[in-house]
Design a protein around this motif. Sequence first.
Motif, short mmCIF file in Angstrom:
data_model
loop_
_atom_site.label_atom_id
_atom_site.label_comp_id
_atom_site.label_asym_id
_atom_site.label_seq_id
_atom_site.Cartn_x
_atom_site.Cartn_y
_atom_site.Cartn_z
N UNK A 104 0.83 -1.21 0.00
CA UNK A 104 0.00 0.00 0.00
C UNK A 104 0.86 1.26 0.00
N UNK A 105 2.04 1.14 0.61
CA UNK A 105 2.93 2.29 0.71
C UNK A 105 4.01 2.33 -0.38
N UNK A 106 3.84 1.49 -1.40
CA UNK A 106 4.72 1.63 -2.56
C UNK A 106 5.70 0.50 -2.79
N UNK A 107 5.76 -0.47 -1.86
CA UNK A 107 6.66 -1.61 -2.06
C UNK A 107 6.21 -2.41 -3.29
N UNK A 108 7.17 -2.84 -4.11
CA UNK A 108 6.87 -3.59 -5.34
C UNK A 108 7.26 -5.06 -5.17
N UNK A 109 6.72 -5.88 -6.04
CA UNK A 109 7.05 -7.31 -6.03
C UNK A 109 8.57 -7.48 -6.00
N UNK A 110 9.06 -8.25 -5.05
CA UNK A 110 10.50 -8.48 -4.93
C UNK A 110 11.18 -7.61 -3.90
N UNK A 111 10.46 -6.63 -3.34
CA UNK A 111 11.10 -5.66 -2.43
C UNK A 111 11.27 -6.16 -0.99
N UNK A 112 10.52 -7.17 -0.58
CA UNK A 112 10.60 -7.60 0.83
C UNK A 112 11.91 -8.37 1.07
N UNK A 113 12.60 -7.98 2.14
CA UNK A 113 13.90 -8.59 2.44
C UNK A 113 13.85 -9.52 3.65
N UNK A 114 13.13 -9.10 4.69
CA UNK A 114 13.14 -9.86 5.94
C UNK A 114 11.79 -9.75 6.62
N UNK A 115 11.42 -10.83 7.31
CA UNK A 115 10.15 -10.88 8.03
C UNK A 115 10.45 -11.34 9.46
N UNK A 116 10.05 -10.55 10.43
CA UNK A 116 10.25 -10.87 11.86
C UNK A 116 8.89 -11.19 12.47
N UNK A 117 8.83 -12.24 13.29
CA UNK A 117 7.54 -12.70 13.83
C UNK A 117 7.68 -13.07 15.31
N UNK A 118 6.65 -12.70 16.07
CA UNK A 118 6.55 -13.15 17.47
C UNK A 118 5.07 -13.34 17.80
N UNK A 119 4.77 -14.35 18.60
CA UNK A 119 3.37 -14.61 18.98
C UNK A 119 3.24 -14.68 20.51
N UNK A 120 2.00 -14.56 20.96
CA UNK A 120 1.69 -14.65 22.40
C UNK A 120 0.39 -15.44 22.53
N UNK A 121 0.41 -16.41 23.42
CA UNK A 121 -0.78 -17.26 23.55
C UNK A 121 -1.78 -16.68 24.55
N UNK A 122 -2.87 -17.40 24.77
CA UNK A 122 -3.97 -16.84 25.56
C UNK A 122 -3.69 -16.79 27.05
N UNK A 123 -2.54 -17.34 27.47
CA UNK A 123 -2.16 -17.16 28.87
C UNK A 123 -1.04 -16.12 29.02
N UNK A 124 -0.75 -15.42 27.91
CA UNK A 124 0.22 -14.33 27.96
C UNK A 124 1.64 -14.74 27.70
N UNK A 125 1.85 -16.01 27.39
CA UNK A 125 3.22 -16.49 27.14
C UNK A 125 3.66 -16.17 25.71
N UNK A 126 4.88 -15.66 25.61
CA UNK A 126 5.44 -15.42 24.28
C UNK A 126 5.83 -16.76 23.69
N UNK A 127 5.53 -16.95 22.41
CA UNK A 127 5.90 -18.21 21.75
C UNK A 127 6.30 -17.98 20.30
N UNK A 128 7.07 -18.94 19.82
CA UNK A 128 7.52 -18.87 18.43
C UNK A 128 6.39 -19.31 17.51
#
Length: 135
Positions: A63-87
């Motif tokens: 939406x902000x102008x990135x074109x196909x092929x422009x993404x370099x890295x993706x960082x991810x973190x999750x948290x479950x329903x008891x508040x614990x951080x998980x991969x």
Amino acid sequence: MSKQYYQELIELLDQSYAPYSGFNVASIIVCKNGDVFKGVNVESAAYPTTICAERNAIHTAVTNGSKKGDVQAVYILARNDTGGLIRAFPCGSCRQVIAEQSGNDAIVYCYNELGEVAEHSIAELLPHAFLGDEL
Ligand code: THU
């Protein structure tokens, strides 16, 4: 590079809207020109209309102008329903979008509760990707 974006991901988890699963996901993507975009999962009472954090971040990049092929890295973190951080690793639909929008060369960084990162190329996570070249 170690723990890059980890603290920001923890804070971003609070923006996630996940009242149905209780599973919050935050994602930060970095483009090849250095631009950074954030996304969280946004659920819906009509369950299938839920959007994942990774695709939300990438859609924002596009939406902000990135074109196909422009993404370099993706960082991810999750948290479950008891508040614990998980991969969390990206789902199949997100892998498809990551492959396509990175030119099939993004690196995906998945953090656990200790801030330890699991690092995989998108080509590892989605072998033999369909990139649309045949269309
Ligand atoms: N989810 C993500 O945001 N990213 C993923 O890669 C896996 C799943 C979200 C979707 C839904 O809101 C919740 O996690 C449970 O599936």
